[in-house]
Design an enzyme around this catalytic site. Structure first.
Site, PDB file in Angstrom:
ATOM      1  N   THR A   2      37.662  49.514  31.907  1.00  0.00           N
ATOM      2  CA  THR A   2      36.277  49.106  31.676  1.00  0.00           C
ATOM      3  C   THR A   2      36.148  48.585  30.254  1.00  0.00           C
ATOM      4  O   THR A   2      37.118  48.568  29.512  1.00  0.00           O
ATOM      5  CB  THR A   2      35.321  50.307  31.898  1.00  0.00           C
ATOM      6  OG1 THR A   2      34.013  49.806  32.092  1.00  0.00           O
ATOM      7  CG2 THR A   2      35.352  51.284  30.756  1.00  0.00           C
ATOM      8  N   ALA A 156      33.893  40.192  30.353  1.00  0.00           N
ATOM      9  CA  ALA A 156      33.993  40.185  31.819  1.00  0.00           C
ATOM     10  C   ALA A 156      34.543  38.860  32.339  1.00  0.00           C
ATOM     11  O   ALA A 156      35.198  38.828  33.387  1.00  0.00           O
ATOM     12  CB  ALA A 156      32.631  40.475  32.441  1.00  0.00           C
ATOM     13  N   CYS A 159      38.518  39.560  31.211  1.00  0.00           N
ATOM     14  CA  CYS A 159      39.221  40.774  31.645  1.00  0.00           C
ATOM     15  C   CYS A 159      38.920  41.084  33.111  1.00  0.00           C
ATOM     16  O   CYS A 159      37.761  41.268  33.477  1.00  0.00           O
ATOM     17  CB  CYS A 159      38.793  41.950  30.764  1.00  0.00           C
ATOM     18  SG  CYS A 159      39.503  43.521  31.277  1.00  0.00           S
ATOM     19  N   THR A 162      36.811  44.337  34.010  1.00  0.00           N
ATOM     20  CA  THR A 162      35.451  44.416  33.484  1.00  0.00           C
ATOM     21  C   THR A 162      34.561  43.507  34.322  1.00  0.00           C
ATOM     22  O   THR A 162      34.959  42.390  34.628  1.00  0.00           O
ATOM     23  CB  THR A 162      35.420  43.960  32.003  1.00  0.00           C
ATOM     24  OG1 THR A 162      36.296  44.797  31.246  1.00  0.00           O
ATOM     25  CG2 THR A 162      34.023  44.030  31.416  1.00  0.00           C
TER      26      THR A 162
END
Length: 175
Positions: A2, A156, A159, A162
């Protein structure tokens, strides 16, 4: 994993995190809440890593905050000592960001309690992307919350661990 980020700007402290929970290469959940208030609402905490491990550590930190009310640094150091020396806790795989009105800290299983130089930091799989984005936006007229949200959006986009489902907690900061 995360991404969790904390931004201090304009008298505000913002902690934000995405909601993705992955198991290997599979997304198991997209709306997990990895950022929350603890310690009678005076502290915000976010975690990255194994969820059950993180909840164990959050519970321990809350107990330390009860033991040392209003002393986030002391509570964090005591948690880090336990985390490093306790045979059971030592195997927990998580990392935490915690913040109150005056301080932001990153707490690791290695016993590190790190205070970022300017109150802005990030952890997790997209942490470096989010941190770079946030630092680039600090000199703009964007608020702390806008910076945190945009930084997570950028992380996000890069990655795979994420997502864009962001949870934000906000505190008033000192000075």
């Amino acid at each position: 994993m995360t991404t969790i980020i904390t931004v201090r700007k304009g008298g505000k402290v913002v902690m934000a995190g995405d909601g993705q929970v992955s198991l290997g290469q599979t997304v198991m959940k997209g709306n997990a809440r990895k950022v929350r208030r603890i310690g009678k609402g005076e502290v915000v905490a976010g975690f990255a890593g194994a969820t059950a491990d993180a909840f164990t550590l959050l519970e321990r930190l809350e107990k330390k905050l009860e033991q040392y009310p209003g002393q986030l640094m002391r509570a964090a150091v005591e948690l880090a000592k336990d985390w490093r020396t306790d045979k059971y806790l030592r195997n927990l795989e998580a990392m935490m960001l915690v913040a109150d009105k005056s301080i932001t800290l990153a707490i690791t299983g290695n016993g590190d309690v790190l205070e970022p130089e300017h109150g802005t930091t990030a952890i997790g799989s997209g942490g470096n992307f989010a941190l770079a984005a946030a630092l680039a936006l600090m000199d703009t007229d964007k608020s702390a919350e806008e910076i945190a949200r945009r930084a997570l959006d950028i992380a996000a986009d890069i990655c795979v661990y994420t997502n864009h489902n962001v949870v934000v907690e906000l505190l008033d900061a000192e000075g």
